[in-house]
Design a protein around this motif. Structure first.
Motif, PDB file in Angstrom:
ATOM      1  N   ILE A 106       0.844  -1.204   0.000  1.00 13.92           N
ATOM      2  CA  ILE A 106       0.000   0.000   0.000  1.00 13.92           C
ATOM      3  C   ILE A 106       0.884   1.261   0.000  1.00 13.92           C
ATOM      4  CG2 ILE A 106      -0.416   0.370   2.479  1.00 13.92           C
ATOM      5  CD1 ILE A 106      -3.071   0.516  -0.242  1.00 13.92           C
ATOM      6  N   THR A 107       2.039   1.172   0.644  1.00 13.39           N
ATOM      7  CA  THR A 107       2.985   2.294   0.607  1.00 13.39           C
ATOM      8  C   THR A 107       3.489   2.506  -0.819  1.00 13.39           C
ATOM      9  OG1 THR A 107       3.649   1.895   2.895  1.00 13.39           O
ATOM     10  CG2 THR A 107       5.153   3.191   1.545  1.00 13.39           C
ATOM     11  N   GLU A 108       3.793   1.417  -1.490  1.00 12.99           N
ATOM     12  CA  GLU A 108       4.256   1.518  -2.880  1.00 12.99           C
ATOM     13  C   GLU A 108       3.165   2.093  -3.783  1.00 12.99           C
ATOM     14  OE1 GLU A 108       6.169  -1.207  -6.417  1.00 12.99           O
ATOM     15  OE2 GLU A 108       6.075  -2.002  -4.384  1.00 12.99           O
ATOM     16  N   VAL A 109       1.929   1.649  -3.585  1.00 11.90           N
ATOM     17  CA  VAL A 109       0.816   2.199  -4.364  1.00 11.90           C
ATOM     18  C   VAL A 109       0.687   3.696  -4.080  1.00 11.90           C
ATOM     19  CG1 VAL A 109      -1.696   2.174  -4.663  1.00 11.90           C
ATOM     20  CG2 VAL A 109      -0.437   0.036  -4.593  1.00 11.90           C
ATOM     21  N   GLY A 110       0.887   4.087  -2.838  1.00 13.87           N
ATOM     22  CA  GLY A 110       0.828   5.507  -2.489  1.00 13.87           C
ATOM     23  C   GLY A 110       1.890   6.323  -3.194  1.00 13.87           C
ATOM     24  N   TYR A 111       3.091   5.764  -3.273  1.00 17.26           N
ATOM     25  CA  TYR A 111       4.185   6.476  -3.950  1.00 17.26           C
ATOM     26  C   TYR A 111       4.007   6.506  -5.458  1.00 17.26           C
ATOM     27  CZ  TYR A 111       7.105   6.208   0.280  1.00 17.26           C
ATOM     28  OH  TYR A 111       7.612   6.336   1.534  1.00 17.26           O
ATOM     29  N   ARG A 112       3.785   5.338  -6.056  1.00 15.37           N
ATOM     30  CA  ARG A 112       3.759   5.222  -7.509  1.00 15.37           C
ATOM     31  C   ARG A 112       2.380   5.479  -8.105  1.00 15.37           C
ATOM     32  NH1 ARG A 112       5.771  -0.483  -8.158  1.00 15.37           N
ATOM     33  NH2 ARG A 112       5.234  -0.163 -10.326  1.00 15.37           N
ATOM     34  N   GLY A 113       1.336   5.194  -7.329  1.00 11.50           N
ATOM     35  CA  GLY A 113      -0.022   5.302  -7.842  1.00 11.50           C
ATOM     36  C   GLY A 113      -0.422   6.692  -8.279  1.00 11.50           C
ATOM     37  N   ARG A 114       0.114   7.693  -7.603  1.00  6.91           N
ATOM     38  CA  ARG A 114      -0.249   9.068  -7.960  1.00  6.91           C
ATOM     39  C   ARG A 114       0.111   9.408  -9.406  1.00  6.91           C
ATOM     40  NH1 ARG A 114       1.275  12.769  -3.959  1.00  6.91           N
ATOM     41  NH2 ARG A 114       1.416  11.106  -2.464  1.00  6.91           N
ATOM     42  N   HIS A 115       1.089   8.688  -9.973  1.00  5.10           N
ATOM     43  CA  HIS A 115       1.465   8.919 -11.373  1.00  5.10           C
ATOM     44  C   HIS A 115       0.519   8.215 -12.342  1.00  5.10           C
ATOM     45  CE1 HIS A 115       5.088  10.709  -9.877  1.00  5.10           C
ATOM     46  NE2 HIS A 115       5.375   9.609  -9.208  1.00  5.10           N
ATOM     47  N   TYR A 116      -0.327   7.316 -11.800  1.00  6.95           N
ATOM     48  CA  TYR A 116      -1.229   6.520 -12.635  1.00  6.95           C
ATOM     49  C   TYR A 116      -2.682   6.633 -12.178  1.00  6.95           C
ATOM     50  CZ  TYR A 116       3.215   4.641 -14.121  1.00  6.95           C
ATOM     51  OH  TYR A 116       4.492   4.527 -14.600  1.00  6.95           O
ATOM     52  N   ASN A 117      -3.045   7.770 -11.609  1.00  4.56           N
ATOM     53  CA  ASN A 117      -4.431   8.075 -11.224  1.00  4.56           C
ATOM     54  C   ASN A 117      -4.996   7.146 -10.143  1.00  4.56           C
ATOM     55  OD1 ASN A 117      -4.512  10.129 -13.256  1.00  4.56           O
ATOM     56  ND2 ASN A 117      -4.756   8.494 -14.746  1.00  4.56           N
ATOM     57  N   VAL A 118      -4.157   6.757  -9.197  1.00  2.00           N
ATOM     58  CA  VAL A 118      -4.605   5.969  -8.053  1.00  2.00           C
ATOM     59  C   VAL A 118      -4.500   6.844  -6.807  1.00  2.00           C
ATOM     60  CG1 VAL A 118      -4.255   3.909  -6.625  1.00  2.00           C
ATOM     61  CG2 VAL A 118      -3.823   3.798  -9.094  1.00  2.00           C
ATOM     62  N   SER A 119      -5.607   7.007  -6.122  1.00  2.00           N
ATOM     63  CA  SER A 119      -5.642   7.769  -4.873  1.00  2.00           C
ATOM     64  C   SER A 119      -5.880   6.812  -3.714  1.00  2.00           C
ATOM     65  CB  SER A 119      -6.775   8.800  -4.896  1.00  2.00           C
ATOM     66  OG  SER A 119      -6.555   9.750  -5.914  1.00  2.00           O
ATOM     67  N   ILE A 120      -5.402   7.185  -2.541  1.00  2.00           N
ATOM     68  CA  ILE A 120      -5.592   6.378  -1.339  1.00  2.00           C
ATOM     69  C   ILE A 120      -6.179   7.253  -0.253  1.00  2.00           C
ATOM     70  CG2 ILE A 120      -4.473   4.996   0.464  1.00  2.00           C
ATOM     71  CD1 ILE A 120      -2.294   4.321  -1.522  1.00  2.00           C
ATOM     72  N   TRP A 121      -7.239   6.754   0.370  1.00  2.00           N
ATOM     73  CA  TRP A 121      -7.805   7.386   1.559  1.00  2.00           C
ATOM     74  C   TRP A 121      -7.613   6.420   2.717  1.00  2.00           C
ATOM     75  CZ3 TRP A 121     -13.336   9.351  -0.092  1.00  2.00           C
ATOM     76  CH2 TRP A 121     -13.195  10.324  -1.092  1.00  2.00           C
ATOM     77  N   ILE A 122      -7.033   6.887   3.792  1.00  2.00           N
ATOM     78  CA  ILE A 122      -6.793   6.062   4.973  1.00  2.00           C
ATOM     79  C   ILE A 122      -7.601   6.631   6.125  1.00  2.00           C
ATOM     80  CG2 ILE A 122      -5.059   5.236   6.605  1.00  2.00           C
ATOM     81  CD1 ILE A 122      -3.002   5.634   4.274  1.00  2.00           C
ATOM     82  N   LEU A 123      -8.459   5.807   6.711  1.00  2.00           N
ATOM     83  CA  LEU A 123      -9.235   6.187   7.896  1.00  2.00           C
ATOM     84  C   LEU A 123      -8.689   5.364   9.048  1.00  2.00           C
ATOM     85  CD1 LEU A 123     -11.142   6.571   5.335  1.00  2.00           C
ATOM     86  CD2 LEU A 123     -13.007   6.483   6.957  1.00  2.00           C
ATOM     87  N   ALA A 124      -8.270   6.012  10.111  1.00  2.00           N
ATOM     88  CA  ALA A 124      -7.654   5.277  11.216  1.00  2.00           C
ATOM     89  C   ALA A 124      -7.874   5.994  12.533  1.00  2.00           C
ATOM     90  CB  ALA A 124      -6.158   5.101  10.960  1.00  2.00           C
ATOM     91  N   ILE A 125      -7.931   5.212  13.602  1.00  2.00           N
ATOM     92  CA  ILE A 125      -8.101   5.813  14.922  1.00  2.00           C
ATOM     93  C   ILE A 125      -6.803   6.422  15.428  1.00  2.00           C
ATOM     94  CG2 ILE A 125     -10.039   4.367  15.605  1.00  2.00           C
ATOM     95  CD1 ILE A 125      -8.042   2.685  17.234  1.00  2.00           C
ATOM     96  N   SER A 126      -5.704   6.062  14.783  1.00  2.00           N
ATOM     97  CA  SER A 126      -4.406   6.577  15.212  1.00  2.00           C
ATOM     98  C   SER A 126      -3.598   7.021  13.997  1.00  2.00           C
ATOM     99  CB  SER A 126      -3.654   5.482  15.975  1.00  2.00           C
ATOM    100  OG  SER A 126      -2.327   5.878  16.237  1.00  2.00           O
ATOM    101  N   PHE A 127      -2.953   8.152  14.111  1.00  2.00           N
ATOM    102  CA  PHE A 127      -2.118   8.694  13.049  1.00  2.00           C
ATOM    103  C   PHE A 127      -0.994   7.725  12.681  1.00  2.00           C
ATOM    104  CE2 PHE A 127       1.506  11.530  11.851  1.00  2.00           C
ATOM    105  CZ  PHE A 127       0.985  12.005  10.662  1.00  2.00           C
ATOM    106  N   VAL A 128      -0.450   7.021  13.695  1.00  2.00           N
ATOM    107  CA  VAL A 128       0.681   6.130  13.438  1.00  2.00           C
ATOM    108  C   VAL A 128       0.263   4.823  12.765  1.00  2.00           C
ATOM    109  CG1 VAL A 128       2.116   7.108  15.268  1.00  2.00           C
ATOM    110  CG2 VAL A 128       0.640   5.156  15.775  1.00  2.00           C
ATOM    111  N   MET A 129      -1.035   4.591  12.585  1.00  2.00           N
ATOM    112  CA  MET A 129      -1.476   3.403  11.849  1.00  2.00           C
ATOM    113  C   MET A 129      -1.201   3.531  10.355  1.00  2.00           C
ATOM    114  SD  MET A 129      -4.993   2.311  13.733  1.00  2.00           S
ATOM    115  CE  MET A 129      -5.217   0.802  12.794  1.00  2.00           C
TER     116      MET A 129
END
Length: 163
Positions: A106-129
């Protein structure tokens, strides 16, 4: 785009996600997500009916698909991009249990995905998650009703203020 919504339980994370999805469904087709892949941890979050109404419900998962799935997604996006075809993909992770391999993918998708129209939304109870690499490349961060955990406040300060 990498977006994170964080806050304690019952602070409105799912409500905020629902609101953003309703707005996304109304966007022009060139900006609207064509595919929403959602891992909602098995819960029936507020936004699930919105996803079922506007997108393919076969992409609603209890657990985030593994690294092979994410790699195929990036390969598809890259292939579509090379032909000039645009497909906007949104990956939503909501308090999803993840192992090390899924976290890395998921980290890799976050880095590389932005160049290929992939967005990530993360909902978490803790910032460090949120994986550390993604935390440092967030495009937007919504903090719902403060951060009660000292570890979250410390990481937020270190990551964004250089303290």
């Amino acid at each position: 785009m990498v977006l994170m919504i964080t806050g304690a339980r019952k602070t409105g994370k799912s409500f905020m996600c629902s609101h953003l999805l309703r707005k996304a469904a109304l966007l022009p087709s060139s900006s609207r997500p064509d595919l929403v892949i959602c891992c909602c941890g098995g819960s029936q979050a507020d936004y699930v009916p919105i996803i079922k109404e506007h997108w393919d419900e076969r992409f609603l998962f209890d657990r985030l698909p593994g690294p092979d799935f994410m790699q195929r997604l990036l390969d598809q996006q890259r292939a579509l991009d090379s032909t000039g075809t645009r497909r906007n993909v949104l990956v939503i992770m909501d308090d999803a249990p993840v192992d090390k391999d899924v976290r890395n993918s998921i980290t890799e998708v976050g880095y590389r995905g932005r160049h290929y129209n992939v967005s990530i939304w993360i909902l978490a109870i803790s910032f460090v998650m949120c994986p550390k690499g993604l935390r440092r490349s967030l495009d937007a961060l919504f903090i719902m009703c403060g951060l009660p955990l000292a570890s979250d406040r410390k990481c937020l300060t270190e990551d964004f203020c250089g303290c």
